[in-house]
Design an enzyme around this catalytic site. Structure first.
Site, PDB file in Angstrom:
ATOM      1  N   THR A 246      -0.981   1.906   7.020  1.00 19.86           N
ATOM      2  CA  THR A 246      -0.867   0.679   6.229  1.00 19.86           C
ATOM      3  C   THR A 246      -0.853  -0.525   7.157  1.00 19.86           C
ATOM      4  O   THR A 246      -0.179  -0.499   8.189  1.00 19.86           O
ATOM      5  CB  THR A 246       0.380   0.684   5.337  1.00 19.86           C
ATOM      6  OG1 THR A 246       0.507  -0.616   4.733  1.00 19.86           O
ATOM      7  CG2 THR A 246       1.652   1.013   6.098  1.00 19.86           C
TER       8      THR A 246
ATOM      9  N   THR B 226       0.863  -1.196   0.000  1.00 20.94           N
ATOM     10  CA  THR B 226       0.000   0.000   0.000  1.00 20.94           C
ATOM     11  C   THR B 226       0.894   1.240   0.000  1.00 20.94           C
ATOM     12  O   THR B 226       1.988   1.209   0.564  1.00 20.94           O
ATOM     13  CB  THR B 226      -0.867  -0.013   1.279  1.00 20.94           C
ATOM     14  OG1 THR B 226      -1.805  -1.077   1.155  1.00 20.94           O
ATOM     15  CG2 THR B 226      -1.622   1.299   1.498  1.00 20.94           C
TER      16      THR B 226
ATOM     17  N   ARG C  55     -15.005  -6.543  -0.266  1.00 25.64           N
ATOM     18  CA  ARG C  55     -14.343  -6.062   0.954  1.00 25.64           C
ATOM     19  C   ARG C  55     -13.687  -4.692   0.721  1.00 25.64           C
ATOM     20  O   ARG C  55     -13.009  -4.461  -0.264  1.00 25.64           O
ATOM     21  CB  ARG C  55     -13.283  -7.082   1.359  1.00 25.64           C
ATOM     22  CG  ARG C  55     -12.496  -6.722   2.621  1.00 25.64           C
ATOM     23  CD  ARG C  55     -11.180  -6.049   2.307  1.00 25.64           C
ATOM     24  NE  ARG C  55     -10.382  -5.847   3.505  1.00 25.64           N
ATOM     25  CZ  ARG C  55      -9.279  -5.116   3.541  1.00 25.64           C
ATOM     26  NH1 ARG C  55      -8.852  -4.514   2.459  1.00 25.64           N
ATOM     27  NH2 ARG C  55      -8.607  -4.977   4.656  1.00 25.64           N
TER      28      ARG C  55
ATOM     29  N   ASP D 263      -9.344   0.002   5.176  1.00 23.39           N
ATOM     30  CA  ASP D 263      -9.287   1.292   5.888  1.00 23.39           C
ATOM     31  C   ASP D 263      -8.876   2.458   4.987  1.00 23.39           C
ATOM     32  O   ASP D 263      -9.153   3.618   5.315  1.00 23.39           O
ATOM     33  CB  ASP D 263      -8.280   1.200   7.042  1.00 23.39           C
ATOM     34  CG  ASP D 263      -6.879   0.826   6.557  1.00 23.39           C
ATOM     35  OD1 ASP D 263      -6.773  -0.049   5.667  1.00 23.39           O
ATOM     36  OD2 ASP D 263      -5.901   1.411   7.040  1.00 23.39           O
TER      37      ASP D 263
HETATM   38  N1  ASP Z   1      -4.617  -1.269   4.803  1.00 24.25           N
HETATM   39  C1  ASP Z   1      -4.786  -1.933   3.532  1.00 24.25           C
HETATM   40  C2  ASP Z   1      -6.128  -2.629   3.543  1.00 24.25           C
HETATM   41  O1  ASP Z   1      -6.454  -3.257   4.533  1.00 24.25           O
HETATM   42  C3  ASP Z   1      -3.724  -2.931   3.223  1.00 24.25           C
HETATM   43  C4  ASP Z   1      -2.303  -2.528   3.547  1.00 24.25           C
HETATM   44  O2  ASP Z   1      -2.050  -1.436   3.965  1.00 24.25           O
HETATM   45  O3  ASP Z   1      -1.409  -3.352   3.333  1.00 24.25           O
HETATM   46  O4  ASP Z   1      -6.802  -2.604   2.566  1.00 24.25           O
END
Ligand code: ASP
Length: 327
Positions: free
Chosen positions: A247, A197, A225, A228
């Site tokens: 992240t 991310t 889905r 955040d």
């Molecule tokens: N926070 C991101 C999500 O849950 C994924 C990530 O940051 O790796 O979609």
């Protein structure tokens, strides 16, 4: 005599304790947190350091030239969405059906204006569509088909869903689906499949704060889905205290309203950026959940994380320029 001595004493005093110049601008960038391996091939780690260096240098040059926090956030995130190494734009993880659904958001701390998109499938640079939601609609978050329809009306670049495919992410999906079958568990043991991310937080020369985050979400995610990243206050947030980009395991960041919690601790509890962000990442979240980058209105930067690594980079007008991966 007294009149002569006083200015002299003051001069000596001032010289012995030189003050740092104020920070005119500051920027931090992340490329995801997760289970990262110190023993990974050095060339691979170096490739990530180089990619982070390029993204940071772009932001630094824009800020030194007087660009606004929002423009810097959008440009830096676009460049990372176009880089297949990151889980955003091209290089995004696959969902359970072998497709991509992307989330992004952007927020201007000086006006509290913000925009986000969730579950988009054909938008080359979701962060630019999020900014259009902010500037061209009276809404904050557009999802799925509606967001795609809006995209056509504002003329952002559209691509086929397979534009985002990469071999590495496909192998991750296949490994994860095999692991699911074998263990019967929907939730992988660690975050090694997902990291990548991207996020950017900025204080510009005029004292404006902004935050932007973009992601493909989690490998093999199900049923539309949404994580955040497009939820303002959870994975991304800016006000006049600080700008935050998160992240990690999105569900946990939503549950604890992580990004907003950092600025709330500053506003209501008088905590420093460093104390507020460390408390949320280390006391509220669980080990392995992820991390965040943050910058406050004085240009302080914090990058706490509780996973084994987080690709991160930071710079400011005093000459700081640093890229790091591990603790
Ligand atoms: N926070 C991101 C999500 O849950 C994924 C990530 O940051 O790796 O979609």
């Amino acid at each position: 005599m007294r009149f002569l001595l006083l200015p002299l004493l003051c001069l000596v005093g001032c010289q012995s304790a030189p003050k740092d110049p104020p920070i005119d601008w500051a920027i931090a960038v992340h490329g995801g947190a997760g289970t990262m391996n110190r023993n990974a091939p050095p060339a691979r780690l170096q490739a990530y350091r180089d990619a982070m260096t390029r993204a940071l240098a772009m932001g630094r040059d824009m800020l030194a030239g007087g660009a606004t926090a929002l423009d810097v956030c959008e440009a830096v995130i676009r460049s990372m969405e176009d880089n297949p190494m990151f889980n955003a734009g091209v290089g995004a993880v696959f969902n359970e059906q072998g497709e991509h659904e992307l989330d992004a958001s952007i927020m201007d701390g000086s006006t509290m204006q913000c925009g986000a998109v969730a579950g988009v499938r054909t938008i080359k640079n979701p962060i630019s569509l999020a900014r259009k939601v902010m500037t061209e609609t009276r809404h904050v978050l557009l999802a799925g088909e509606g967001a795609e329809k809006f995209a056509k009306s504002v003329g952002v670049e559209l691509v086929e869903n397979k534009h985002f495919d990469t071999e590495g992410r496909r192998r991750s999906l296949e490994r994860l689906l095999r692991e699911r079958k074998r263990t019967g568990s929907l939730v992988p043991k660690d975050r090694r499949y997902d990291y990548g991310t991207v996020g950017c937080v900025v204080l510009d020369r005029d004292g404006r704060l902004a935050a932007a985050t973009s992601t493909g979400g989690m490998t093999a995610k199900k049923w539309g889905r949404v994580g955040d990243t497009p939820i303002l206050g959870a994975g991304n947030y800016a006000d006049n205290y600080a700008a935050i980009s998160c992240t990690g395991t999105g569900e946990e960041f939503i549950r604890h309203a992580v990004a907003r919690s950092v600025t709330a601790r500053m506003a209501y509890g008088g905590q420093t950026l460093e104390a507020a962000s460390a408390a949320v990442v280390h006391d509220v979240l669980k080990e392995g959940d992820g991390g965040l980058i943050a910058v406050d209105r004085d240009g302080n930067i914090a990058t706490p994380f509780n996973s084994s690594g987080m690709y991160r980079a930071m710079a400011n007008s005093r000459g700081l320029f640093k890229v790091a991966i591990f603790r």
